[in-house]
Design a protein around this motif. Sequence first.
Motif, PDB file in Angstrom:
ATOM      1  N   ARG A 128      43.377  32.181  42.628  1.00  0.00           N
ATOM      2  CA  ARG A 128      42.999  33.579  42.927  1.00  0.00           C
ATOM      3  C   ARG A 128      42.019  33.645  44.091  1.00  0.00           C
ATOM      4  N   ALA A 129      41.271  32.557  44.313  1.00  0.00           N
ATOM      5  CA  ALA A 129      40.310  32.508  45.428  1.00  0.00           C
ATOM      6  C   ALA A 129      40.984  32.076  46.727  1.00  0.00           C
ATOM      7  N   GLY A 130      42.308  31.865  46.691  1.00  0.00           N
ATOM      8  CA  GLY A 130      43.047  31.557  47.914  1.00  0.00           C
ATOM      9  C   GLY A 130      43.353  30.081  48.134  1.00  0.00           C
ATOM     10  N   PHE A 131      42.990  29.218  47.200  1.00  0.00           N
ATOM     11  CA  PHE A 131      43.308  27.802  47.338  1.00  0.00           C
ATOM     12  C   PHE A 131      44.752  27.565  46.906  1.00  0.00           C
ATOM     13  N   ARG A 132      45.372  26.554  47.489  1.00  0.00           N
ATOM     14  CA  ARG A 132      46.725  26.194  47.080  1.00  0.00           C
ATOM     15  C   ARG A 132      46.706  24.787  46.507  1.00  0.00           C
ATOM     16  N   ILE A 133      47.638  24.527  45.635  1.00  0.00           N
ATOM     17  CA  ILE A 133      47.731  23.221  44.995  1.00  0.00           C
ATOM     18  C   ILE A 133      48.510  22.285  45.915  1.00  0.00           C
ATOM     19  N   ILE A 134      47.937  21.107  46.151  1.00  0.00           N
ATOM     20  CA  ILE A 134      48.647  20.083  46.911  1.00  0.00           C
ATOM     21  C   ILE A 134      48.840  18.873  46.008  1.00  0.00           C
ATOM     22  N   THR A 135      49.403  17.831  46.522  1.00  0.00           N
ATOM     23  CA  THR A 135      49.706  16.646  45.726  1.00  0.00           C
ATOM     24  C   THR A 135      48.519  16.228  44.881  1.00  0.00           C
ATOM     25  N   PRO A 136      48.748  16.019  43.591  1.00  0.00           N
ATOM     26  CA  PRO A 136      47.645  15.581  42.722  1.00  0.00           C
ATOM     27  C   PRO A 136      47.077  14.243  43.177  1.00  0.00           C
TER      28      PRO A 136
END
Length: 163
Positions: A128-136
């Motif tokens: 919600r704060a604008g971060f995206r998930i990348i490779t763990p």
Amino acid sequence: MKMTPSVTIEEMREDDFGDVIRIDHLAFRSYNLPPRTRKNIAYAYSVNPAGCFTAKHDDSTVGFIFSRTWGSIGWLGTFGVDEAYRGAGIGKRLLRAARAGLQENERCPVIGLETPAESGYNIGFYRRAGFRIITPTLIVEKEITDAREGCQEIVPPAAGWRR
């Protein structure tokens, strides 16, 4: 959402460490990790004092965040909000303060952080704060049974890491 109490966001000071340890212990107790020590907190602070903030309500610390830079990469470290104050937007304000400090003068075009994969709440908060998930990221460790093999005491390399 709870009614927002009168809270100020301030640069962290060394005399805040006791409250930071208390909040950190409560925020992370469900992860079954040993609590961070004053030495852990002091190290995280020493890396970037200007990037560490507290949330204050009536002169009491009710939240904290650590941040640092690695070259041009900004990194958000551990942060937590006292359970009694959660849901009032304090975490968002702490995150905003740390991000602003890291983005000052375009020093950090990329800001990252780590959060446990099993923490749906944290993942949702950061998305919600604008971060995206990348490779763990995988954590790789080795138990040191002989002091000659490694150091006597481990000093954490990042604010969010602890043994």
